[in-house]
Design an enzyme around this catalytic site. Structure first.
Site, PDB file in Angstrom:
ATOM      1  N   PHE A 232       1.002  -0.862   0.218  1.00 16.25           N
ATOM      2  CA  PHE A 232       0.002  -0.248  -0.207  1.00 16.25           C
ATOM      3  C   PHE A 232       1.209   1.143   0.029  1.00 16.25           C
ATOM      4  CE2 PHE A 232      -1.994  -2.842   2.505  1.00 16.25           C
ATOM      5  CZ  PHE A 232      -3.732  -3.547   1.698  1.00 16.25           C
ATOM      6  N   SER A 255      -2.238  -1.027  -5.818  1.00 15.03           N
ATOM      7  CA  SER A 255      -3.321  -1.108  -6.640  1.00 15.03           C
ATOM      8  C   SER A 255      -3.762  -0.059  -7.992  1.00 15.03           C
ATOM      9  CB  SER A 255      -4.991  -1.600  -6.235  1.00 15.03           C
ATOM     10  OG  SER A 255      -4.952  -0.313  -5.436  1.00 15.03           O
ATOM     11  N   ASN A 282      -3.544  -6.306  -6.753  1.00 17.57           N
ATOM     12  CA  ASN A 282      -4.004  -5.988  -5.971  1.00 17.57           C
ATOM     13  C   ASN A 282      -2.998  -6.407  -4.410  1.00 17.57           C
ATOM     14  OD1 ASN A 282      -5.589  -7.078  -3.117  1.00 17.57           O
ATOM     15  ND2 ASN A 282      -7.658  -6.568  -4.944  1.00 17.57           N
ATOM     16  N   ALA A 283      -3.147  -5.857  -3.292  1.00 24.34           N
ATOM     17  CA  ALA A 283      -1.887  -6.542  -2.161  1.00 24.34           C
ATOM     18  C   ALA A 283      -2.587  -7.577  -1.153  1.00 24.34           C
ATOM     19  CB  ALA A 283      -2.277  -5.252  -1.239  1.00 24.34           C
ATOM     20  N   CYS A 343      -5.832   2.674   9.577  1.00 20.03           N
ATOM     21  CA  CYS A 343      -5.483   4.411   9.869  1.00 20.03           C
ATOM     22  C   CYS A 343      -7.740   4.407   9.969  1.00 20.03           C
ATOM     23  CB  CYS A 343      -5.661   5.331   8.659  1.00 20.03           C
ATOM     24  SG  CYS A 343      -6.223   4.141   7.111  1.00 20.03           S
TER      25      CYS A 343
HETATM   26  N1  SAH Z   1       2.160   4.261   2.845  1.00 18.99           N
HETATM   27  C1  SAH Z   1       2.576   5.677   1.602  1.00 18.99           C
HETATM   28  C2  SAH Z   1       0.164   5.974   1.563  1.00 18.99           C
HETATM   29  C3  SAH Z   1      -0.791   4.862   1.642  1.00 18.99           C
HETATM   30  S1  SAH Z   1      -2.666   5.192   1.270  1.00 18.99           S
HETATM   31  C4  SAH Z   1       2.679   6.855   2.179  1.00 18.99           C
HETATM   32  O1  SAH Z   1       3.454   6.658   3.211  1.00 18.99           O
HETATM   33  O2  SAH Z   1       2.232   7.940   1.270  1.00 18.99           O
HETATM   34  C5  SAH Z   1      -2.952   3.355   0.544  1.00 18.99           C
HETATM   35  C6  SAH Z   1      -2.578   3.070  -0.678  1.00 18.99           C
HETATM   36  O3  SAH Z   1      -3.528   2.059  -0.563  1.00 18.99           O
HETATM   37  C7  SAH Z   1      -3.609   4.073  -1.596  1.00 18.99           C
HETATM   38  O4  SAH Z   1      -2.167   4.578  -2.352  1.00 18.99           O
HETATM   39  C8  SAH Z   1      -4.056   2.987  -2.331  1.00 18.99           C
HETATM   40  O5  SAH Z   1      -4.105   2.906  -3.456  1.00 18.99           O
HETATM   41  C9  SAH Z   1      -3.574   1.612  -2.228  1.00 18.99           C
HETATM   42  N2  SAH Z   1      -4.961   0.787  -1.679  1.00 18.99           N
HETATM   43  C10 SAH Z   1      -5.989   0.798  -1.189  1.00 18.99           C
HETATM   44  N3  SAH Z   1      -6.567  -0.309  -1.931  1.00 18.99           N
HETATM   45  C11 SAH Z   1      -5.348  -0.898  -1.889  1.00 18.99           C
HETATM   46  C12 SAH Z   1      -5.465  -2.616  -2.910  1.00 18.99           C
HETATM   47  N4  SAH Z   1      -6.611  -3.385  -1.947  1.00 18.99           N
HETATM   48  N5  SAH Z   1      -4.557  -3.031  -3.105  1.00 18.99           N
HETATM   49  C13 SAH Z   1      -3.065  -2.439  -2.904  1.00 18.99           C
HETATM   50  N6  SAH Z   1      -3.782  -1.238  -2.933  1.00 18.99           N
HETATM   51  C14 SAH Z   1      -4.544  -0.616  -2.172  1.00 18.99           C
END
Ligand code: SAH
Length: 399
Positions: A232, A255, A282-283, A343
């Site tokens: 993420f 993603s 997708n994570a 969060c």
């Molecule tokens: N760690 C980052 C902030 C993360 S915000 C920093 O320090 O700046 C959360 C992120 O999760 C977003 O970029 C969003 O695109 C991603 N995200 C949301 N759902 C997801 C999923 N199912 N798989 C992968 N990424 C996802």
């Protein structure tokens, strides 16, 4: 909506709490509609709240739409709630950040209730400001508040990001507006030795996740000399900070390909392109596969979006956290660290620790909690409003 600045100088209406105990009696700034006796007050008004016996509770701003009917701005009998009070608090919030972080070119200048300005968020990205307004009264006061920001900071542009679902609940238009100047598509800011191009117009949130600023540095301290998996990743924050502090290589998973494209740009302009790899997937799927025998890392970072926005969906959110933390723990080399965030404000710190502890048991990994962290201090919260402390970040050593 009531849009008359003069009338806010006096108490437009007195609202009475229903008999019984309310969080507001202790000084909590939120009063829910069901806690008030019947009333008719225009949205956006300033109100004076008394308890069931007529005793003064505080003054605040009223919404005719939200379940949070009143947000108190003072519990002092002698303090009138006016646009001038809001302007003074805005000045204080800005001056305090200048002392806290004199060298940063991007940070949160105003954090809603945490700064005594319910429903107002202001983020600074170099010379541009991004504003979010989520209460009816702040929408009325916005032109005056922008004047204060201009007088104090002389920004080159001020953009209001309005496509927020909470604005819909408040009956406020869900659109972006340029309030001043001509916002640049990409603003360059610097953090912990990394240069970010921030998309203040189209990016997630206001463009950058400023609340994790201190946590990125705290995590990087444990990443020197090792490989980091940044799940993420958004535009690469945790991974790039780790590289700036001596990590050897980063794999960033998100993603959203647009965010990863920016992450690669950030790696390039910070001088780390050869050590930074991105995976657009997708994570949940990626972690499931990788944890079945994939390579391990000295540090794994999890920073997902909120898994629930309502109290009802907490059970599902906890399952989601358990799943990704279990997978992530399997991907940490013995002696490495897991940096895991949540969060979702409906999942509190104790619940989050419990879920991570259960995931460690299920992964057959022994963990030591090194740090229990929250948002950076430019995101202050209100002591009696746990809802304003949504961010949890744990750093664990994993055996
Ligand atoms: N760690 C980052 C902030 C993360 S915000 C920093 O320090 O700046 C959360 C992120 O999760 C977003 O970029 C969003 O695109 C991603 N995200 C949301 N759902 C997801 C999923 N199912 N798989 C992968 N990424 C996802």
């Amino acid at each position: 909506m009531h849009a008359n600045n003069e009338r806010s100088a006096v108490d437009a209406a007195e609202l009475r709490l229903a008999p019984g105990r309310h969080r507001a009696n202790q000084g909590c700034p939120w009063i829910f509609r069901g806690e008030l006796l019947r009333h008719e007050v225009p949205g956006g008004s300033v109100v004076r709240v008394v308890d069931a016996t007529g005793r003064f509770v505080g003054r605040g701003i009223y919404s005719d739409r939200s379940q949070i009917a009143v947000r108190l701005m003072t519990t002092e009998r002698a303090t009138p709630v006016t646009v001038e009070l809001a302007q003074r608090r805005l000045e204080e919030a800005v001056a305090w950040r200048a002392r806290l972080y004199p060298d940063r070119d991007s940070l949160r200048l105003v954090n809603s209730e945490g700064d005594g300005l319910p429903g107002l968020v202001v983020d600074r990205y170099d010379t541009q400001l991004v504003v979010e307004v989520t209460t009816q009264t702040m929408a009325v006061w916005l032109p005056a508040l922008v004047n204060t920001l201009v007088a104090r900071l002389a920004p080159t542009a001020v953009l209001e990001r309005g496509r927020l679902s909470v604005r819909g609940h408040e009956g406020l238009p869900q659109e972006d507006r340029v309030l001043l100047g001509d916002p640049l598509p990409l603003v360059y800011v610097h953090e912990h030795g990394v240069t970010y191009g921030v998309d203040v117009v189209g990016g997630q949130k206001t463009g950058h996740f400023l609340d994790q600023y201190e946590n990125r540095a705290a995590a990087a301290r444990f990443a020197a000399g090792g490989r980091v998996l940044d799940v993420f990743s958004h535009t690469g924050g945790f991974g790039l900070t780790a590289l700036a502090r001596g990590a050897t290589a980063v794999v960033a998973v998100d993603s959203d390909e647009r965010s990863l494209e920016q992450a690669r740009g950030n790696a390039q302009r910070s001088g780390f392109a050869d050590r930074f790899e991105t995976v657009a997937q997708n994570a949940f799927d990626w972690l499931r596969q990788a944890s079945e025998g994939g390579p391990q890392y000295e540090q794994v970072v999890l920073d997902p979006p909120a898994f629930t926005r309502s109290a009802k969906a907490v059970a599902g959110a906890l399952r989601g956290y358990r799943e990704i933390n279990l997978r992530a723990l399997k991907l940490v080399k013995p002696g490495g660290t897991l940096v895991t965030s949540s969060c979702s404000y409906h999942v509190d710190r104790a619940q989050f620790l419990e879920v991570v502890g259960e995931a460690a048991r299920d992964a057959h990994r022994r963990v030591r909690v090194l740090e229990v962290r929250g948002a950076s201090p430019d995101h202050p919260s209100h002591p009696l409003l746990p809802e304003s402390r949504y961010l949890k970040c744990l750093i664990l050593e994993v055996q």
